[in-house]
Design an enzyme around this catalytic site. Structure first.
Site, PDB file in Angstrom:
ATOM      1  N   SER A 181       0.811  -1.554   0.018  1.00 40.01           N
ATOM      2  CA  SER A 181       0.176   0.071  -0.271  1.00 40.01           C
ATOM      3  C   SER A 181       0.573   1.380   0.065  1.00 40.01           C
ATOM      4  O   SER A 181       0.517   1.980  -0.762  1.00 40.01           O
ATOM      5  CB  SER A 181      -0.762  -0.189   1.196  1.00 40.01           C
ATOM      6  OG  SER A 181      -1.318  -1.000   0.972  1.00 40.01           O
ATOM      7  N   SER A 193     -17.348   5.651  -1.125  1.00 38.99           N
ATOM      8  CA  SER A 193     -17.978   5.022  -2.795  1.00 38.99           C
ATOM      9  C   SER A 193     -18.195   6.184  -2.824  1.00 38.99           C
ATOM     10  O   SER A 193     -18.775   6.354  -3.991  1.00 38.99           O
ATOM     11  CB  SER A 193     -18.807   4.335  -2.250  1.00 38.99           C
ATOM     12  OG  SER A 193     -18.292   3.278  -1.582  1.00 38.99           O
ATOM     13  N   TRP A 200      -8.458   7.379   6.285  1.00 36.61           N
ATOM     14  CA  TRP A 200      -8.341   6.557   6.030  1.00 36.61           C
ATOM     15  C   TRP A 200      -6.999   6.578   4.938  1.00 36.61           C
ATOM     16  O   TRP A 200      -6.772   5.993   4.157  1.00 36.61           O
ATOM     17  CB  TRP A 200      -9.772   5.448   5.270  1.00 36.61           C
ATOM     18  CG  TRP A 200     -11.041   5.052   6.008  1.00 36.61           C
ATOM     19  CD1 TRP A 200     -12.016   6.047   5.826  1.00 36.61           C
ATOM     20  CD2 TRP A 200     -10.924   4.592   7.137  1.00 36.61           C
ATOM     21  NE1 TRP A 200     -12.682   4.907   6.809  1.00 36.61           N
ATOM     22  CE2 TRP A 200     -11.712   4.950   7.586  1.00 36.61           C
ATOM     23  CE3 TRP A 200      -9.775   3.699   8.637  1.00 36.61           C
ATOM     24  CZ2 TRP A 200     -12.445   3.733   8.594  1.00 36.61           C
ATOM     25  CZ3 TRP A 200     -10.218   3.999   9.568  1.00 36.61           C
ATOM     26  CH2 TRP A 200     -10.942   4.098  10.067  1.00 36.61           C
ATOM     27  N   GLU A 234     -10.229   1.086  -2.216  1.00 36.28           N
ATOM     28  CA  GLU A 234      -9.810   2.047  -4.145  1.00 36.28           C
ATOM     29  C   GLU A 234     -10.758   0.874  -4.714  1.00 36.28           C
ATOM     30  O   GLU A 234     -10.721   1.105  -5.766  1.00 36.28           O
ATOM     31  CB  GLU A 234      -8.584   1.267  -4.513  1.00 36.28           C
ATOM     32  CG  GLU A 234      -6.839   1.454  -3.428  1.00 36.28           C
ATOM     33  CD  GLU A 234      -6.589   2.567  -4.274  1.00 36.28           C
ATOM     34  OE1 GLU A 234      -6.879   3.151  -5.174  1.00 36.28           O
ATOM     35  OE2 GLU A 234      -5.523   3.197  -3.689  1.00 36.28           O
ATOM     36  N   THR A 237     -14.986  -0.537  -3.467  1.00 36.03           N
ATOM     37  CA  THR A 237     -15.014  -1.297  -2.357  1.00 36.03           C
ATOM     38  C   THR A 237     -15.419  -2.250  -3.423  1.00 36.03           C
ATOM     39  O   THR A 237     -15.549  -2.220  -5.026  1.00 36.03           O
ATOM     40  CB  THR A 237     -16.701  -1.534  -1.499  1.00 36.03           C
ATOM     41  OG1 THR A 237     -17.681  -1.200  -2.400  1.00 36.03           O
ATOM     42  CG2 THR A 237     -16.430  -0.355  -0.971  1.00 36.03           C
ATOM     43  N   HIS A 238     -15.443  -4.055  -3.025  1.00 34.38           N
ATOM     44  CA  HIS A 238     -16.157  -5.027  -4.387  1.00 34.38           C
ATOM     45  C   HIS A 238     -17.167  -5.239  -4.285  1.00 34.38           C
ATOM     46  O   HIS A 238     -17.827  -5.385  -5.690  1.00 34.38           O
ATOM     47  CB  HIS A 238     -16.262  -6.052  -2.787  1.00 34.38           C
ATOM     48  CG  HIS A 238     -16.347  -7.879  -3.860  1.00 34.38           C
ATOM     49  ND1 HIS A 238     -15.208  -8.430  -4.397  1.00 34.38           N
ATOM     50  CD2 HIS A 238     -17.562  -8.235  -3.429  1.00 34.38           C
ATOM     51  CE1 HIS A 238     -15.441  -9.164  -4.623  1.00 34.38           C
ATOM     52  NE2 HIS A 238     -16.901  -9.506  -4.079  1.00 34.38           N
ATOM     53  N   ASP A 239     -18.305  -4.046  -3.692  1.00 39.00           N
ATOM     54  CA  ASP A 239     -20.060  -4.150  -4.885  1.00 39.00           C
ATOM     55  C   ASP A 239     -20.184  -3.141  -5.423  1.00 39.00           C
ATOM     56  O   ASP A 239     -20.348  -2.990  -6.662  1.00 39.00           O
ATOM     57  CB  ASP A 239     -20.868  -3.469  -3.261  1.00 39.00           C
ATOM     58  CG  ASP A 239     -20.942  -4.595  -2.204  1.00 39.00           C
ATOM     59  OD1 ASP A 239     -20.627  -5.942  -3.072  1.00 39.00           O
ATOM     60  OD2 ASP A 239     -21.456  -4.200  -1.456  1.00 39.00           O
TER      61      ASP A 239
END
Lengths: 393, 245
Positions: free
Chosen positions: A98, A145, A169, A371, A373-375
């Site tokens: 990262s 998001s 974050w 970076e 989200t999965h969704d």
């Protein structure tokens, strides 16, 4: 942690698709990780400390701006080299990767792509050597998001602007020398600017208590009437395409990086399964363990192929953001699933720091969220194939 | 100071070793090749010497084009230039003849090899090269210092160490202790792209040895664990199965 006996799986002989220089770069970083990272990383993760002493080594192996042209201090390498470097660093630890991703794709990339010549010359060489570390401020407490909902803004004040707001974050924030910050101007357009440590009103409190990326420093960026010279604003880029361009580059690196974490979990699980005996035979001989291991190597091989092809497309400037989204989503999920299965193969040992599994697994819980989200990546694919926007109202 | 370092292209230490069905050749498919680790030690010491006192380090390899990747790594680590004698190495004498032929034409102050290659473990090339060049030869060097054209060396010997000096030029073989191998950095990898790698035709050499065959060691038999309290069973098995008592 025990001696690093890592051996990389290459089930489809994908090395044949790499150049000799790609392999030399990959093997060099692998060797560096074995020597410098593996022996210490578990201890740093357990103590939630960032191994600062590795920064010069990371710069030495070309992890900072590998694809930035040589004239600005980069290595001038192609995108497959960049991917391989990320893969090998993340084989060591996602937190360390990262740090390298942020420096390369979220700090050096925007300065190189959107910055003025003066900005490039001022910042890039020092970022390439690791003399300066950077961070990237996009996410806010109420804008994750949906980055377009950011509140951070600046107002014109003559030869400088006054910046207010906060970001959270943010990897590298606690010790970063500079921050690439995205904020709205008075017209409401998103603009990028470089904020330097030491500017009055700029603070970077550290985020404590993470169960993930523990060997990486995360924090906030707080701007309280920070005076930023106008020469620090990226001259051309306006709107979300600025930060999204950076994220494309970083997501591409993550797609490769997580293969490293997955390979490490698989390699450890395979070795453990062959050595661990129960009922008078190695557990690798039992069908349920073989299913786990066989599926792992299958998924790793698919992810490797996906990344190699994406790398070729990226070298040809043909990789689309949607293709990158698919690779990031697929590969991070693949790595996370493999980490969980590998944890089971290791039995109780899998929860200890004797093996890298639990550290990778916890790290990947961040990687599956940051970076994009999965969704969200699923919705990017969904929108692309249907033409229907499923974001927001 | 002109130093020549001889490097062998050998299978990685973690490679699976297999031979062809006729037992005459090593199966190289899927095997990663590396610089012979002892040669890498020699190379590192040579670089330390030239970085301190000036000079150049040439690496030489006897091999076909498949060894270029290994040679590039040596250049990435820091060698000045490289030479590949374009021939598959057949045996130690063949390799030594090729190296000696090249060295004769280029007047090196010091020629270093590893103490042996980790594939066939012959350990003969350094001494053969020295003989062919009529130069002194020192093997298994674990410390090497140069001053005023004289090498001071420490060799490991049974039960102790040997200290000796020798005027240059000389041929030496390196072992652990002489240097710590280096990981190349990105600058080195990038500069290796443009460093010269000359490909030279091999000279004819009569074949003096012929390999009859290779065999792997026998696999270890299963361990028969006997409970510590069951001494009688152990004695019986040593007598009836192992037949050692």
């Amino acid at each position: 942690m025990a001696t690093d006996r890592f051996q990389a799986p290459d089930y489809y002989l994908l090395d044949d698709l790499l150049s000799e220089e790609h392999k030399l770069i990959r093997n060099t970083v692998r060797e560096w990780v074995k020597k410098e990272v593996s022996p210490i990383i578990e201890d740093y993760a357990q103590r939630a400390a960032f191994p600062k002493h590795l920064i010069s080594g990371l710069a030495g192996i070309g992890a900072f701006g590998p694809y930035i042209p040589v004239e600005y201090g980069g290595a001038g390498l192609d995108q497959i080299s960049y991917g391989l470097i990320m893969q090998e660093i993340e084989r060591g630890d996602s937190g360390l990767r990262s740090t390298a991703s942020v420096q390369s794709s979220l700090v050096m990339y925007p300065i190189y792509t959107y910055g003025s010549e003066a900005q490039r010359k001022k910042y890039l060489p020092k970022l390439a050597t690791g003399e300066w570390l950077g961070c990237f401020g996009l996410t806010e407490p109420d804008a994750g998001s949906n980055p377009g909902g950011m509140l951070t803004n600046y107002k014109d004040a003559g030869d400088h602007v006054i910046l207010n707001g906060s970001k959270m974050w943010i990897s590298n924030a606690p010790f970063a020398d500079i921050a690439v910050v995205w904020a709205k101007d008075e017209a409401g357009d998103i603009r990028g600017l470089v904020v330097e440590r030491g500017m009055e009103g700029f603070t970077t409190p550290e985020t404590h208590g993470k169960w993930s990326l523990r060997a990486s420093a995360t924090g906030e960026l707080v701007f309280d009437n920070v005076k930023v010279p106008k020469e620090n604003i990226f001259p051309e880029i306006k709107g979300l395409k600025g930060p999204l361009g950076c994220l494309n580059s970083a997501r591409y690196g993550i797609s490769w990086g997580v293969i490293g974490a997955a390979m490490d979990c698989y390699d450890s699980a395979l070795r453990y399964a062959k050595e661990r005996k129960q009922f008078g035979r190695p557990i690798a001989g039992f069908q349920l363990q073989q299913k786990k291991l066989a599926e792992m190597v299958t998924e790793i091989t698919k992810a490797q192929l996906l990344c190699w092809r994406l790398g070729v497309l990226k070298n040809e400037h043909r990789a689309t953001p949607q293709q990158i989204s698919m690779a990031k989503r697929n590969n991070v999920n693949m790595a996370l699933e493999i980490a969980r299965e590998a944890r089971q193969i290791h039995g109780g040992m899998g929860i200890t720091g004797e093996y890298p599994i639990m550290r990778h697994m916890m790290n990947l819980e961040s990687v599956v969220t940051y970076e994009g989200t999965h969704d969200i990546h699923l919705l990017i694919t969904g929108m692309h194939i249907t033409g229907e926007n499923a974001f927001g109202g | 100071m002109k130093i020549l370092v001889c490097i062998s292209n050998v299978p990685d230490t973690t490679s699976k070793i297999n031979f062809t069905d006729d037992h005459k050749s090593f199966v190289s498919a899927g095997v990663q090749y590396i610089i012979n680790p002892y040669d890498e030690l020699a190379l590192t010491r040579a670089l330390e010497i030239t970085e301190k006192d000036g000079g150049s380090v040439t690496v030489i390899n006897v091999g076909d084009a498949s060894t270029d990747a290994t040679i590039r790594k040596a250049l990435a680590i820091g060698a000045t230039d490289a030479v590949r004698i374009n021939a598959a190495p057949r045996d130690a004498y063949f390799v030594a003849k090729q190296i000696a032929q090249y060295a004769k034409q280029h007047a090196f102050d010091l020629i270093l090899t590893g103490r042996e290659s980790i594939d066939y473990n012959g350990g003969q090339v350094a001494s053969m090269v020295a003989e062919l060049l009529d130069m002194p030869s020192v093997t298994n060097i674990k410390l090497l210092q140069l001053e005023n054209g004289v090498a001071t060396m420490e060799r490991e010997i049974e039960g102790g160490k040997e200290l000796l000096t020798c005027p240059l030029p000389l041929v030496g073989s390196a072992t652990e202790g002489i240097a710590e191998p280096r990981i190349p950095n990105m600058r080195g990898i990038m500069s290796a792209r443009t460093k010269p790698l000359a490909v030279v035709d091999a000279v004819d050499v009569a074949l003096l040895t012929e390999v009859i065959g290779y065999d792997k060691p026998k696999t270890r038999s299963n361990v028969n664990l006997i409970a510590a309290e069951d001494v009688a069973k152990l004695v019986t098995l040593l007598h009836t199965e192992a037949k050692v008592i």
